[in-house]
Write a protein that holds these residues in place. Structure first.
Motif, mmCIF file in Angstrom:
data_model
loop_
_atom_site.group_PDB
_atom_site.id
_atom_site.type_symbol
_atom_site.label_atom_id
_atom_site.label_comp_id
_atom_site.label_asym_id
_atom_site.label_seq_id
_atom_site.Cartn_x
_atom_site.Cartn_y
_atom_site.Cartn_z
ATOM 1 N N GLN A 183 62.612 71.795 -21.435
ATOM 2 C CA GLN A 183 63.462 72.994 -21.030
ATOM 3 C C GLN A 183 62.746 74.200 -20.382
ATOM 4 O O GLN A 183 63.091 74.893 -19.713
ATOM 5 N N GLU A 184 61.465 74.640 -21.154
ATOM 6 C CA GLU A 184 61.095 75.824 -20.797
ATOM 7 C C GLU A 184 60.333 75.605 -19.353
ATOM 8 O O GLU A 184 60.343 76.530 -18.392
ATOM 9 N N MET A 185 59.629 74.500 -19.301
ATOM 10 C CA MET A 185 59.105 74.184 -17.665
ATOM 11 C C MET A 185 60.172 74.300 -16.777
ATOM 12 O O MET A 185 60.280 74.737 -15.506
ATOM 13 N N THR A 186 61.460 73.560 -17.056
ATOM 14 C CA THR A 186 62.651 73.521 -16.077
ATOM 15 C C THR A 186 63.034 75.133 -15.786
ATOM 16 O O THR A 186 63.104 75.383 -14.536
ATOM 17 N N LYS A 187 63.025 75.880 -16.752
ATOM 18 C CA LYS A 187 63.413 77.280 -16.468
ATOM 19 C C LYS A 187 62.590 78.085 -15.714
ATOM 20 O O LYS A 187 62.797 78.935 -14.474
ATOM 21 N N GLU A 188 61.122 78.060 -15.963
ATOM 22 C CA GLU A 188 60.146 78.611 -15.151
ATOM 23 C C GLU A 188 60.121 78.005 -13.816
ATOM 24 O O GLU A 188 59.965 78.815 -12.718
ATOM 25 N N ALA A 189 60.535 76.789 -13.421
ATOM 26 C CA ALA A 189 60.621 75.976 -12.247
ATOM 27 C C ALA A 189 61.798 76.951 -11.287
ATOM 28 O O ALA A 189 61.538 77.156 -10.096
ATOM 29 N N ILE A 190 62.855 76.741 -12.010
ATOM 30 C CA ILE A 190 63.903 77.421 -11.331
ATOM 31 C C ILE A 190 63.531 78.733 -10.806
ATOM 32 O O ILE A 190 63.998 79.353 -9.929
ATOM 33 N N GLU A 191 63.192 79.667 -11.936
ATOM 34 C CA GLU A 191 63.002 81.093 -11.752
ATOM 35 C C GLU A 191 62.030 81.465 -10.674
ATOM 36 O O GLU A 191 61.833 82.295 -10.074
ATOM 37 N N GLY A 192 61.081 80.272 -10.618
ATOM 38 C CA GLY A 192 59.838 80.575 -9.446
ATOM 39 C C GLY A 192 60.311 80.036 -7.997
ATOM 40 O O GLY A 192 59.536 80.240 -7.304
ATOM 41 N N ALA A 193 61.830 79.472 -8.268
ATOM 42 C CA ALA A 193 61.991 78.968 -6.688
ATOM 43 C C ALA A 193 62.134 80.200 -5.788
ATOM 44 O O ALA A 193 62.849 81.171 -6.189
ATOM 45 N N ARG A 194 61.888 79.962 -4.571
ATOM 46 C CA ARG A 194 61.865 81.106 -3.659
ATOM 47 C C ARG A 194 62.601 80.489 -2.395
ATOM 48 O O ARG A 194 62.069 80.287 -1.345
ATOM 49 N N PRO A 195 64.026 80.569 -2.402
ATOM 50 C CA PRO A 195 64.777 80.000 -1.143
ATOM 51 C C PRO A 195 64.877 80.520 -0.024
ATOM 52 O O PRO A 195 65.148 79.880 1.140
ATOM 53 N N THR A 196 64.351 81.811 0.059
ATOM 54 C CA THR A 196 64.182 82.667 1.261
ATOM 55 C C THR A 196 62.904 82.644 1.917
ATOM 56 O O THR A 196 62.690 83.211 2.909
ATOM 57 N N ASP A 197 61.978 82.193 0.951
ATOM 58 C CA ASP A 197 60.486 82.810 1.317
ATOM 59 C C ASP A 197 59.893 81.344 0.747
ATOM 60 O O ASP A 197 58.909 81.901 -0.278
ATOM 61 N N PRO A 198 59.766 80.302 0.933
ATOM 62 C CA PRO A 198 59.252 78.969 0.388
ATOM 63 C C PRO A 198 57.978 78.849 0.639
ATOM 64 O O PRO A 198 57.166 77.903 0.123
ATOM 65 N N GLY A 199 57.279 79.447 2.025
ATOM 66 C CA GLY A 199 56.174 79.137 2.495
ATOM 67 C C GLY A 199 55.286 80.196 2.750
ATOM 68 O O GLY A 199 54.992 81.237 1.878
ATOM 69 N N VAL A 200 54.462 80.138 3.784
ATOM 70 C CA VAL A 200 53.303 81.093 3.991
ATOM 71 C C VAL A 200 53.826 81.856 5.303
ATOM 72 O O VAL A 200 53.189 83.038 5.573
ATOM 73 N N GLN A 201 54.809 81.775 5.927
ATOM 74 C CA GLN A 201 55.520 82.580 7.096
ATOM 75 C C GLN A 201 56.896 82.812 7.116
ATOM 76 O O GLN A 201 57.595 82.125 6.192
ATOM 77 N N PRO A 202 57.423 83.920 7.601
ATOM 78 C CA PRO A 202 58.736 84.153 7.796
ATOM 79 C C PRO A 202 59.588 82.929 8.312
ATOM 80 O O PRO A 202 59.102 82.275 9.016
ATOM 81 N N ARG A 203 60.715 82.642 7.724
ATOM 82 C CA ARG A 203 61.639 81.660 8.089
ATOM 83 C C ARG A 203 62.864 82.238 8.746
ATOM 84 O O ARG A 203 63.449 83.257 8.362
ATOM 85 N N PRO A 204 63.397 81.297 9.677
ATOM 86 C CA PRO A 204 64.801 81.892 10.334
ATOM 87 C C PRO A 204 65.940 81.370 9.565
ATOM 88 O O PRO A 204 67.132 82.103 9.776
#
Length: 456
Positions: free
Chosen positions: A381-402
């Motif tokens: 459960q703790e690892m799941t919460k950390e994974a969701i909180e660490g997700a970056r849907p608008t900035d998932p990589g190393v460059q800006p996304r359209p």
């Protein structure tokens, strides 16, 4: 993040969005309201037939309807069927269904086309719902271009690495606290053959924009690649995209499960449960099955964050959420249902009556401080919460996304593009073509979309 307008007029865009989002109607069998619209003290809800939704259906009459007097007519369909039916009804604004299960892929697209009712006005008057308890990335992924919320999550997931801690101990292997993909590849090689018939890792290879392309795209992101750059130029033939894809294909071919080109989530879950693989990178939601009472590997699994290379995190983000149709005849009653189905109180109800392992988790911070849930889901459960909180849907990589999205690109055309590209990648995993050949064909497919969006 606003996706630029297209060259085509809006009416054509709406039709294109609907058409692209349609999946083949597979069965046409359903239970529930049929062809009647809602009205009076009833609402119509169209939802996917996942186990958590089926439990919701069973609990609704005795609890929600009893408390509110609102009758809920459910239409319950398999995933491909439900996506087809939802897109038809919502795109036409037919108003047959007040509420539907939508993912964080569809909701921003539907909101952009004015198919959904905003929820901020309801949230402002419903303090008991406690919107701030919803995990930040979930709220962000269900927010439209105008900054308003258009969905509420029923349950959510990210991705992480699952591995057999007993096998690792026996082989003298150590999983780093924050593994890189290269470290995972090295561990897969060492764990390969640790037990008779055991392979080092399971990775999806089954064609589908939501199958092989989901984990692979997270690898592409952390290797520095992207489907499109900020100016909508297709980048599937970039060195970074090619390096990530070649790494993934080589890893699963050399140390992955047998029949990898036909293995999706279900097949990898089966392989992990049956002890055929030592590691598996996939959805956090899989942990509940691995730790179920009758699972042969219960208590034998440990969990690590999604592997990275050039980013701090790389886990995906997905939710089945509730959307209210703009044309709903009963939006106020629809909100009452949505707020109940996504509430802390509903989670408590499921925990008390069905069991805490069945709680639709992954959406609320309070779930992860509930002692009953924490005890039941202690392993993950703790690892799941950390994974969701660490997700970056608008900035998932190393460059800006359209466009937003971690394991997908949040545009209507991605269902078709992702599926076609997945077929090329799967063919490379099967050894029928090289990664270079697969990506050359895939780049040509993506460039057609670039032509529509570029410079806008």
């Amino acid at each position: 993040m606003r996706i630029p307008s297209r060259r085509r007029p809006r009416t054509v865009l709406v039709a294109a969005a609907a058409g692209t989002l349609l999946a083949p109607l597979l069965s046409g069998c359903w239970t529930g309201a049929g062809g009647t619209g809602s009205g009076g003290d009833s609402i119509n809800v169209l939802m996917v037939n996942n186990p958590q939704m089926v439990e919701l259906q069973k609990l609704t009459r005795a609890h929600f309807t009893k408390e509110t007097g609102i009758k809920v007519n459910f239409t319950v369909l398999p995933e491909n069927d439900v996506r087809d039916k939802i897109s038809q009804d919502f795109a036409n604004q037919a108003g047959q269904y007040d509420v539907a299960t939508l993912s964080n892929y569809e909701i921003p697209i539907y909101a952009r086309n004015d198919w959904l009712h905003e929820m901020n006005s309801y949230i402002a008057k419903d303090a008991a719902f406690d919107e701030q308890d919803i995990l930040g990335p979930m709220r962000q992924s269900l927010t439209g271009d105008d900054g308003k919320l258009y969905g509420q999550p029923f349950y959510g997931e990210s991705s992480f690495l699952m591995y057999r801690k007993d096998v690792f101990t026996e082989k003298g292997l150590t999983m780093p606290e924050h593994p890189t993909w290269q470290q995972v590849a090295d561990l897969a090689a060492k764990a390969d053959g640790a037990e008779p018939g055991m392979k080092g890792i399971c990775l999806r290879g089954l064609p589908g924009w939501g199958e092989v392309m989901a984990p692979l795209t997270t690898v592409v992101n952390t290797f520095g690649g992207t489907w499109f750059d900020k100016d909508w130029k297709a980048r599937l033939n970039s060195p970074e995209f090619e390096k990530a894809t070649k790494f993934y294909v080589d890893l699963v071919r050399e140390h992955g499960e047998s029949g990898a080109a036909q293995s999706g989530f279900a097949e990898c879950l089966n392989n992990m449960t049956q002890g055929k693989v030592a590691m598996w990178y996939d959805a956090t939601s899989a942990a509940g099955s691995l730790e179920a009472a009758k699972s042969p590997v219960k208590g034998k699994i440990d969990y690590a964050p999604a592997p990275v290379e050039e980013t701090k995190s790389s886990g995906w983000l997905y939710t089945w959420a509730w959307g209210i149709q703009q044309a709903s005849r009963n939006p106020d009653k629809a909100w009452k249902f949505v707020s109940w189905a996504s509430s802390k109180q509903y989670e408590q109800l499921v925990g008390d009556q069905i069991g805490w392992s069945n709680v639709p988790a992954g959406k609320r911070a309070s779930t992860y401080t509930n002692p009953d849930y924490v005890k039941e889901a202690a392993a993950f459960q703790e690892m799941t919460k950390e994974a969701i909180e660490g997700a970056r849907p608008t900035d998932p990589g190393v460059q800006p996304r359209p466009a937003p999205g971690i394991q997908f690109v949040g545009i209507p055309e991605f269902t078709d593009l992702g599926t076609k590209v997945s077929q090329e990648i799967s063919a490379a995993i099967a050894g029928r073509q090289s990664v270079e050949s697969a990506l050359k064909k895939s780049q040509a497919l993506a460039e057609r979309i670039s032509e529509e969006y570029e410079g806008r």
